[in-house]
Design an enzyme around this catalytic site. Sequence first.
Site, PDB file in Angstrom:
ATOM      1  N   ASP A  82      35.745  48.404  87.682  1.00  0.00           N
ATOM      2  CA  ASP A  82      36.143  47.341  87.337  1.00  0.00           C
ATOM      3  C   ASP A  82      34.962  46.537  86.278  1.00  0.00           C
ATOM      4  O   ASP A  82      35.300  46.248  85.499  1.00  0.00           O
ATOM      5  CB  ASP A  82      36.263  46.390  88.319  1.00  0.00           C
ATOM      6  CG  ASP A  82      37.704  46.312  89.105  1.00  0.00           C
ATOM      7  OD1 ASP A  82      38.514  46.536  88.335  1.00  0.00           O
ATOM      8  OD2 ASP A  82      37.470  46.018  90.234  1.00  0.00           O
ATOM      9  N   LYS A 141      39.458  46.175  98.695  1.00  0.00           N
ATOM     10  CA  LYS A 141      38.384  46.566  98.059  1.00  0.00           C
ATOM     11  C   LYS A 141      36.917  46.779  98.763  1.00  0.00           C
ATOM     12  O   LYS A 141      36.364  47.726  98.504  1.00  0.00           O
ATOM     13  CB  LYS A 141      38.014  45.899  96.647  1.00  0.00           C
ATOM     14  CG  LYS A 141      39.105  46.136  95.706  1.00  0.00           C
ATOM     15  CD  LYS A 141      38.804  45.218  94.376  1.00  0.00           C
ATOM     16  CE  LYS A 141      39.908  45.552  93.375  1.00  0.00           C
ATOM     17  NZ  LYS A 141      39.477  44.803  92.071  1.00  0.00           N
TER      18      LYS A 141
HETATM   19  P1  NAP Z   1      37.607  35.279  94.173  1.00  0.00           P
HETATM   20  O1  NAP Z   1      36.686  36.501  94.790  1.00  0.00           O
HETATM   21  O2  NAP Z   1      38.526  34.344  95.138  1.00  0.00           O
HETATM   22  O3  NAP Z   1      36.808  34.354  93.123  1.00  0.00           O
HETATM   23  C1  NAP Z   1      37.143  32.913  93.107  1.00  0.00           C
HETATM   24  C2  NAP Z   1      36.227  32.318  92.189  1.00  0.00           C
HETATM   25  O4  NAP Z   1      36.974  31.183  91.650  1.00  0.00           O
HETATM   26  C3  NAP Z   1      35.143  31.648  92.733  1.00  0.00           C
HETATM   27  O5  NAP Z   1      33.929  31.679  91.979  1.00  0.00           O
HETATM   28  C4  NAP Z   1      35.546  30.210  93.075  1.00  0.00           C
HETATM   29  O6  NAP Z   1      34.211  29.236  93.175  1.00  0.00           O
HETATM   30  C5  NAP Z   1      36.227  30.039  91.879  1.00  0.00           C
HETATM   31  N1  NAP Z   1      36.985  28.798  92.088  1.00  0.00           N
HETATM   32  C6  NAP Z   1      38.373  28.868  92.804  1.00  0.00           C
HETATM   33  N2  NAP Z   1      38.872  27.805  92.587  1.00  0.00           N
HETATM   34  C7  NAP Z   1      38.224  26.911  91.985  1.00  0.00           C
HETATM   35  C8  NAP Z   1      38.190  25.739  91.547  1.00  0.00           C
HETATM   36  N3  NAP Z   1      39.519  24.925  91.731  1.00  0.00           N
HETATM   37  N4  NAP Z   1      37.550  25.129  90.677  1.00  0.00           N
HETATM   38  C9  NAP Z   1      36.566  25.825  90.303  1.00  0.00           C
HETATM   39  N5  NAP Z   1      36.249  27.124  90.531  1.00  0.00           N
HETATM   40  C10 NAP Z   1      37.207  27.701  91.483  1.00  0.00           C
HETATM   41  O7  NAP Z   1      38.563  35.829  92.891  1.00  0.00           O
HETATM   42  P2  NAP Z   1      38.368  37.306  92.279  1.00  0.00           P
HETATM   43  O8  NAP Z   1      38.923  38.273  93.092  1.00  0.00           O
HETATM   44  O9  NAP Z   1      36.914  37.301  91.809  1.00  0.00           O
HETATM   45  O10 NAP Z   1      39.585  37.016  91.086  1.00  0.00           O
HETATM   46  C11 NAP Z   1      39.280  36.072  90.182  1.00  0.00           C
HETATM   47  C12 NAP Z   1      40.385  36.366  88.794  1.00  0.00           C
HETATM   48  O11 NAP Z   1      39.859  37.487  88.342  1.00  0.00           O
HETATM   49  C13 NAP Z   1      41.932  36.221  89.304  1.00  0.00           C
HETATM   50  O12 NAP Z   1      42.540  35.542  88.565  1.00  0.00           O
HETATM   51  C14 NAP Z   1      42.110  37.801  89.164  1.00  0.00           C
HETATM   52  O13 NAP Z   1      43.399  37.791  88.766  1.00  0.00           O
HETATM   53  C15 NAP Z   1      41.073  38.193  87.844  1.00  0.00           C
HETATM   54  N6  NAP Z   1      41.066  39.708  88.032  1.00  0.00           N
HETATM   55  C16 NAP Z   1      41.078  40.186  86.622  1.00  0.00           C
HETATM   56  C17 NAP Z   1      40.946  41.634  86.524  1.00  0.00           C
HETATM   57  C18 NAP Z   1      41.314  42.290  85.376  1.00  0.00           C
HETATM   58  O14 NAP Z   1      41.431  43.514  85.377  1.00  0.00           O
HETATM   59  N7  NAP Z   1      41.779  41.743  84.141  1.00  0.00           N
HETATM   60  C19 NAP Z   1      40.464  42.333  87.710  1.00  0.00           C
HETATM   61  C20 NAP Z   1      39.966  41.572  88.726  1.00  0.00           C
HETATM   62  C21 NAP Z   1      40.304  40.339  88.978  1.00  0.00           C
HETATM   63  P3  NAP Z   1      33.745  28.958  94.596  1.00  0.00           P
HETATM   64  O15 NAP Z   1      32.733  30.079  94.825  1.00  0.00           O
HETATM   65  O16 NAP Z   1      32.973  27.510  94.422  1.00  0.00           O
HETATM   66  O17 NAP Z   1      34.918  28.851  95.663  1.00  0.00           O
END
Ligand code: NAP
Length: 276
Positions: free
Chosen positions: A102, A66
């Site tokens: 998104d 992305k």
């Molecule tokens: P990302 O960029 O890797 O961000 C991860 C986030 O989760 C960060 O804020 C991170 O905090 C936090 N995190 C990870 N492990 C943690 C833990 N053990 N305890 C507390 N916080 C934790 O991921 P992303 O791309 O944003 O995706 C996140 C979610 O959104 C996924 O489940 C994905 O499937 C979903 N999603 C859904 C859609 C939809 O269309 N519905 C679209 C996109 C994404 P830190 O900064 O502290 O590491």
Amino acid sequence: MKKLFAVLGYPIGHSMSPIMLNDVLSYYEIDAHYHPFKVSPDELETAIRGLKAIGISGFNVTIPHKSAIIPFLDGVDDLALSIGAVNTVVNDNGKFIGYNTDGYGFIKGLNPYISSFSDKKVLVIGAGGAARAIYFTMAKMKPFALDITNRTVTKAEELIEACPFETRSKALSLEDAANHLNEYDVVIQTTMIGMYPNISETPISLRNLNPQSLVCDIIYNPLDTKFLIEARQKGATVQNGVEMFVYQGALAFEKWTGIFPDVKRMRENVLRFLEA
Ligand code: NAP
């Protein structure tokens, strides 16, 4: 000639976009096919050149491309550029132009519940890629307040700092946010906490949740995360990640075809797939 649409990702086998978008292409009798392509990060530039050579009509990009795709595009709209991520590319007379649907996809999914954000206090949980798209797009809606809580508070602070749209925002620790949860009208969970297989986890305690609030979790596997189950038990209205997924796809489809598709049909298709 049959048109081609696609999604590029790595891996890509899990993507529900082909099922959802091929169905609406045929429903609107558009002579086109939407195909998933597994493209490794090393091959992204080559893949983009190939898609241009064959005259693809448009495509989606998903994890991990992305942000990486931006230098290979001919143009990127302002919102996608500020988010730093593109999920939809339109072929505009041979020029590849990138968009991010998104954030608007998420916000459109809230339409049945919220028509104006001007009096709403919103809390975003998480500060990763999805949070960034939602936070920046939500900032354009001018909510009364738009706070972020994250395990790493400095990342929430950086997100607020990077946002080009004026907002009233605070970065909070998870504990602070849990203590003040009753102040929020809308709570948006954007981390992967609670996603399969770690379904017994929740990102913050809901002990102080306002029962009048709308609680969203952008996860769709499972459909009902522990976070949403607890929020519902507290009396809140809840929404899972299917709406965001469906609406980001619908907005991409509209950019490619000029038709805003039947989201009910798309939702039913996605739910059928997820429930199977
Ligand atoms: P990302 O960029 O890797 O961000 C991860 C986030 O989760 C960060 O804020 C991170 O905090 C936090 N995190 C990870 N492990 C943690 C833990 N053990 N305890 C507390 N916080 C934790 O991921 P992303 O791309 O944003 O995706 C996140 C979610 O959104 C996924 O489940 C994905 O499937 C979903 N999603 C859904 C859609 C939809 O269309 N519905 C679209 C996109 C994404 P830190 O900064 O502290 O590491």
